[in-house]
Design a protein around this motif. Structure first.
Motif, PDB file in Angstrom:
ATOM      1  N   ASP A  19      43.185  33.953  48.248  1.00 54.14           N
ATOM      2  CA  ASP A  19      43.289  34.378  46.871  1.00 54.14           C
ATOM      3  C   ASP A  19      42.073  35.366  46.530  1.00 54.14           C
ATOM      4  O   ASP A  19      42.443  36.212  45.811  1.00 54.14           O
ATOM      5  CB  ASP A  19      42.985  33.145  45.930  1.00 54.14           C
ATOM      6  CG  ASP A  19      44.095  32.194  46.085  1.00 54.14           C
ATOM      7  OD1 ASP A  19      45.348  32.641  46.202  1.00 54.14           O
ATOM      8  OD2 ASP A  19      44.016  30.896  45.931  1.00 54.14           O
ATOM      9  N   VAL A  20      40.794  35.039  47.408  1.00 53.51           N
ATOM     10  CA  VAL A  20      39.978  36.212  46.946  1.00 53.51           C
ATOM     11  C   VAL A  20      40.106  37.525  47.518  1.00 53.51           C
ATOM     12  O   VAL A  20      39.945  38.597  46.891  1.00 53.51           O
ATOM     13  CB  VAL A  20      38.516  35.477  47.911  1.00 53.51           C
ATOM     14  CG1 VAL A  20      37.492  36.649  47.740  1.00 53.51           C
ATOM     15  CG2 VAL A  20      38.167  34.145  47.221  1.00 53.51           C
ATOM     16  N   GLN A  21      40.859  37.391  48.660  1.00 53.88           N
ATOM     17  CA  GLN A  21      41.147  38.745  49.298  1.00 53.88           C
ATOM     18  C   GLN A  21      42.377  39.480  48.511  1.00 53.88           C
ATOM     19  O   GLN A  21      42.276  40.799  48.114  1.00 53.88           O
ATOM     20  CB  GLN A  21      41.740  38.576  50.745  1.00 53.88           C
ATOM     21  CG  GLN A  21      40.835  38.097  51.657  1.00 53.88           C
ATOM     22  CD  GLN A  21      41.624  37.647  53.017  1.00 53.88           C
ATOM     23  OE1 GLN A  21      42.855  37.552  53.165  1.00 53.88           O
ATOM     24  NE2 GLN A  21      40.661  37.389  54.099  1.00 53.88           N
ATOM     25  N   LEU A  22      43.073  38.779  47.794  1.00 55.18           N
ATOM     26  CA  LEU A  22      44.017  39.245  46.759  1.00 55.18           C
ATOM     27  C   LEU A  22      43.490  39.932  45.589  1.00 55.18           C
ATOM     28  O   LEU A  22      43.982  40.947  45.068  1.00 55.18           O
ATOM     29  CB  LEU A  22      45.136  38.191  46.591  1.00 55.18           C
ATOM     30  CG  LEU A  22      46.214  37.945  47.746  1.00 55.18           C
ATOM     31  CD1 LEU A  22      47.234  36.670  47.377  1.00 55.18           C
ATOM     32  CD2 LEU A  22      47.161  39.048  48.294  1.00 55.18           C
ATOM     33  N   ALA A  23      42.567  39.201  45.128  1.00 52.43           N
ATOM     34  CA  ALA A  23      41.873  39.482  43.798  1.00 52.43           C
ATOM     35  C   ALA A  23      41.334  40.763  44.125  1.00 52.43           C
ATOM     36  O   ALA A  23      40.949  41.845  43.557  1.00 52.43           O
ATOM     37  CB  ALA A  23      40.981  38.506  43.306  1.00 52.43           C
ATOM     38  N   THR A  24      40.360  41.026  45.496  1.00 52.21           N
ATOM     39  CA  THR A  24      39.837  42.131  45.557  1.00 52.21           C
ATOM     40  C   THR A  24      40.891  43.438  45.979  1.00 52.21           C
ATOM     41  O   THR A  24      40.296  44.351  45.531  1.00 52.21           O
ATOM     42  CB  THR A  24      39.040  42.019  47.151  1.00 52.21           C
ATOM     43  OG1 THR A  24      38.249  40.658  46.925  1.00 52.21           O
ATOM     44  CG2 THR A  24      38.263  43.121  47.420  1.00 52.21           C
ATOM     45  N   ILE A  25      41.880  42.911  46.591  1.00 49.41           N
ATOM     46  CA  ILE A  25      42.848  44.115  46.761  1.00 49.41           C
ATOM     47  C   ILE A  25      43.483  44.519  45.389  1.00 49.41           C
ATOM     48  O   ILE A  25      43.534  45.596  45.247  1.00 49.41           O
ATOM     49  CB  ILE A  25      43.991  43.778  47.699  1.00 49.41           C
ATOM     50  CG1 ILE A  25      43.443  43.314  49.140  1.00 49.41           C
ATOM     51  CG2 ILE A  25      45.294  44.653  47.736  1.00 49.41           C
ATOM     52  CD1 ILE A  25      44.422  42.822  50.029  1.00 49.41           C
ATOM     53  N   ARG A  26      43.762  43.799  44.619  1.00 51.67           N
ATOM     54  CA  ARG A  26      44.092  44.166  43.137  1.00 51.67           C
ATOM     55  C   ARG A  26      43.037  45.057  42.421  1.00 51.67           C
ATOM     56  O   ARG A  26      43.345  45.891  41.919  1.00 51.67           O
ATOM     57  CB  ARG A  26      44.341  42.855  42.451  1.00 51.67           C
ATOM     58  CG  ARG A  26      45.282  43.133  40.915  1.00 51.67           C
ATOM     59  CD  ARG A  26      45.423  41.872  40.209  1.00 51.67           C
ATOM     60  NE  ARG A  26      46.239  40.782  41.104  1.00 51.67           N
ATOM     61  CZ  ARG A  26      45.463  39.597  41.626  1.00 51.67           C
ATOM     62  NH1 ARG A  26      44.360  39.424  41.227  1.00 51.67           N
ATOM     63  NH2 ARG A  26      46.410  38.961  42.154  1.00 51.67           N
ATOM     64  N   GLU A  27      41.779  44.693  42.810  1.00 47.55           N
ATOM     65  CA  GLU A  27      40.753  45.436  42.151  1.00 47.55           C
ATOM     66  C   GLU A  27      40.851  46.840  42.747  1.00 47.55           C
ATOM     67  O   GLU A  27      40.321  47.894  42.036  1.00 47.55           O
ATOM     68  CB  GLU A  27      39.515  44.974  42.072  1.00 47.55           C
ATOM     69  CG  GLU A  27      39.216  43.651  41.227  1.00 47.55           C
ATOM     70  CD  GLU A  27      39.247  44.264  39.757  1.00 47.55           C
ATOM     71  OE1 GLU A  27      38.690  45.202  39.402  1.00 47.55           O
ATOM     72  OE2 GLU A  27      40.172  43.585  38.874  1.00 47.55           O
ATOM     73  N   ALA A  28      40.949  47.112  43.903  1.00 44.42           N
ATOM     74  CA  ALA A  28      40.996  48.006  44.785  1.00 44.42           C
ATOM     75  C   ALA A  28      42.313  48.945  44.983  1.00 44.42           C
ATOM     76  O   ALA A  28      42.460  50.261  45.698  1.00 44.42           O
ATOM     77  CB  ALA A  28      40.478  47.990  46.327  1.00 44.42           C
ATOM     78  N   ARG A  29      43.129  48.643  44.341  1.00 46.11           N
ATOM     79  CA  ARG A  29      44.550  49.129  44.179  1.00 46.11           C
ATOM     80  C   ARG A  29      44.561  50.540  44.018  1.00 46.11           C
ATOM     81  O   ARG A  29      45.532  51.391  44.624  1.00 46.11           O
ATOM     82  CB  ARG A  29      45.691  48.480  43.561  1.00 46.11           C
ATOM     83  CG  ARG A  29      45.325  48.314  42.070  1.00 46.11           C
ATOM     84  CD  ARG A  29      46.182  47.507  41.167  1.00 46.11           C
ATOM     85  NE  ARG A  29      46.474  47.524  39.709  1.00 46.11           N
ATOM     86  CZ  ARG A  29      45.363  46.976  39.059  1.00 46.11           C
ATOM     87  NH1 ARG A  29      44.425  45.938  39.686  1.00 46.11           N
ATOM     88  NH2 ARG A  29      45.287  47.071  37.663  1.00 46.11           N
ATOM     89  N   TYR A  30      44.021  51.108  43.000  1.00 46.29           N
ATOM     90  CA  TYR A  30      43.860  52.575  42.609  1.00 46.29           C
ATOM     91  C   TYR A  30      43.093  53.381  43.578  1.00 46.29           C
ATOM     92  O   TYR A  30      43.667  54.513  44.130  1.00 46.29           O
ATOM     93  CB  TYR A  30      43.185  52.788  41.404  1.00 46.29           C
ATOM     94  CG  TYR A  30      43.918  52.001  40.101  1.00 46.29           C
ATOM     95  CD1 TYR A  30      45.385  52.653  39.842  1.00 46.29           C
ATOM     96  CD2 TYR A  30      43.563  50.926  39.405  1.00 46.29           C
ATOM     97  CE1 TYR A  30      45.996  51.808  38.610  1.00 46.29           C
ATOM     98  CE2 TYR A  30      44.098  50.313  38.383  1.00 46.29           C
ATOM     99  CZ  TYR A  30      45.261  50.733  38.058  1.00 46.29           C
ATOM    100  OH  TYR A  30      46.188  50.257  37.001  1.00 46.29           O
TER     101      TYR A  30
END
Length: 243
Positions: free
Chosen positions: A145-156
Motif C-alpha cells: 500500500d505504501v508503494q502504491l501511494a508513492t507511485i501515485r504521487e510520482a505518476r506525473y
C-alpha cells in the motif's frame, strides 16, 4: 517541392513515418516495462551497490548512439553470439537473423531509452515526500500500500520519464542507421517505401542526395512529433505542479 514530393510519393513519406512510430513506440513500450522494474526496485529496496548502479544509469543517459549501434551490430552480426549462434560443448545453436531489421532498431533504441526513463522515474519516486509514506503506514497500510501511494504521487514524473524516453528514441540517428541499414525499396507499383528508414535517417540520406525539399518535408513531420511530445510533457508537468 511539389514536383519532388510527387516523384517520391506520399506513400514514401507515410511509410517512413509509420516505420519511425512503429520502431520508437515499440522500443519505448519495452523500455518502460524494464525501466519501471528497475526504478521501483531501486526506489523501495536498499541493497549493496545501489548508488553505483544509479551512477551507471545516469552515465547511460549520455551513451553515444554510434557506440550503441556498433555494439548491437557486433552482437547481431554473423560472428556475434546472437547472429552467428554459439556452441555449448558438442551442441551448436544457430543464430537469429535480426541485423538490418526493425527488430534490431528496437534493440538499439531500447538501450538508449532505458537509462533515460529509469533515471527520471527514479528521481520522481525518490522526490516523493516521506510524509506520504508515513501517512500510508499510519493508516494501517501494508508495504505494498505504501508503494502504491508513492507511485501515485510520482505518476506525473513517471509519465514525463516515458515521454523523455520517446523523445530520445524518435530523434535517434546513429544507432538505427548502423543496425537498420536505412533501407527503402520499390514495391510492385513502383513506389518507394521504407523498410528500415526512419525520419531521421531519411533526412540524412535526402540531404546527401541534394533532395533538400524532401528532407525539409520529413524534418517538418519530425519537428511536429517532437513539439507534440514536448507539449504533452508540459501539460503533464503542469498538472503535477498544480496537484
Amino acid at each position: 517541392m511539389a514536383g519532388l514530393l510527387s516523384e517520391f510519393g506520399t506513400r514514401y513519406l507515410l511509410s517512413v513515418v509509420f516505420v519511425t512510430l512503429q520502431v520508437s513506440l515499440t522500443a519505448v513500450g519495452i523500455s518502460t516495462v524494464i525501466s519501471l522494474g528497475i526504478s521501483l526496485t531501486m526506489g523501495f529496496v536498499d541493497f549493496r551497490g545501489k548508488r553505483a548502479l544509479e551512477t551507471v544509469i545516469n552515465t547511460g543517459m549520455g551513451f553515444p548512439s554510434v557506440v550503441v549501434g556498433l555494439s548491437v551490430l557486433l552482437l547481431l552480426s554473423n560472428q556475434g553470439p546472437v547472429g552467428g549462434g554459439f556452441a555449448v560443448g558438442p551442441l551448436r545453436f544457430g543464430g537469429v537473423e535480426l541485423l538490418f531489421s526493425k527488430e534490431a532498431m528496437v534493440i538499439s533504441q531500447c538501450i538508449l531509452a532505458v537509462p533515460v526513463i529509469t533515471s527520471v522515474s527514479l528521481s520522481a519516486i525518490e522526490d516523493v515526500d516521506q510524509s506520504v509514506r508515513d501517512a500510508a503506514f499510519a493508516a494501517g497500510g501494508t508495504r505494498r500500500d505504501v508503494q502504491l501511494a508513492t507511485i501515485r504521487e510520482a505518476r506525473y514524473g513517471i509519465i514525463t520519464a516515458v515521454l523523455a524516453g520517446f523523445g530520445r528514441a524518435v530523434s535517434e540517428v546513429g544507432s538505427v542507421l548502423i543496425v537498420g541499414g536505412n533501407i527503402a525499396i520499390r514495391n510492385q507499383q513502383g513506389e518507394l517505401v521504407s523498410l528500415t528508414r526512419t525520419l531521421t535517417t531519411a533526412i540524412t540520406i535526402e540531404a546527401r542526395r541534394g533532395q533538400y525539399e524532401v528532407g525539409i518535408a520529413l524534418g517538418v513531420v519530425l519537428l511536429v512529433l517532437a513539439l507534440g511530445v514536448n507539449a504533452v510533457g508540459n501539460v503533464v508537468r503542469a498538472r503535477g505542479e498544480r496537484s
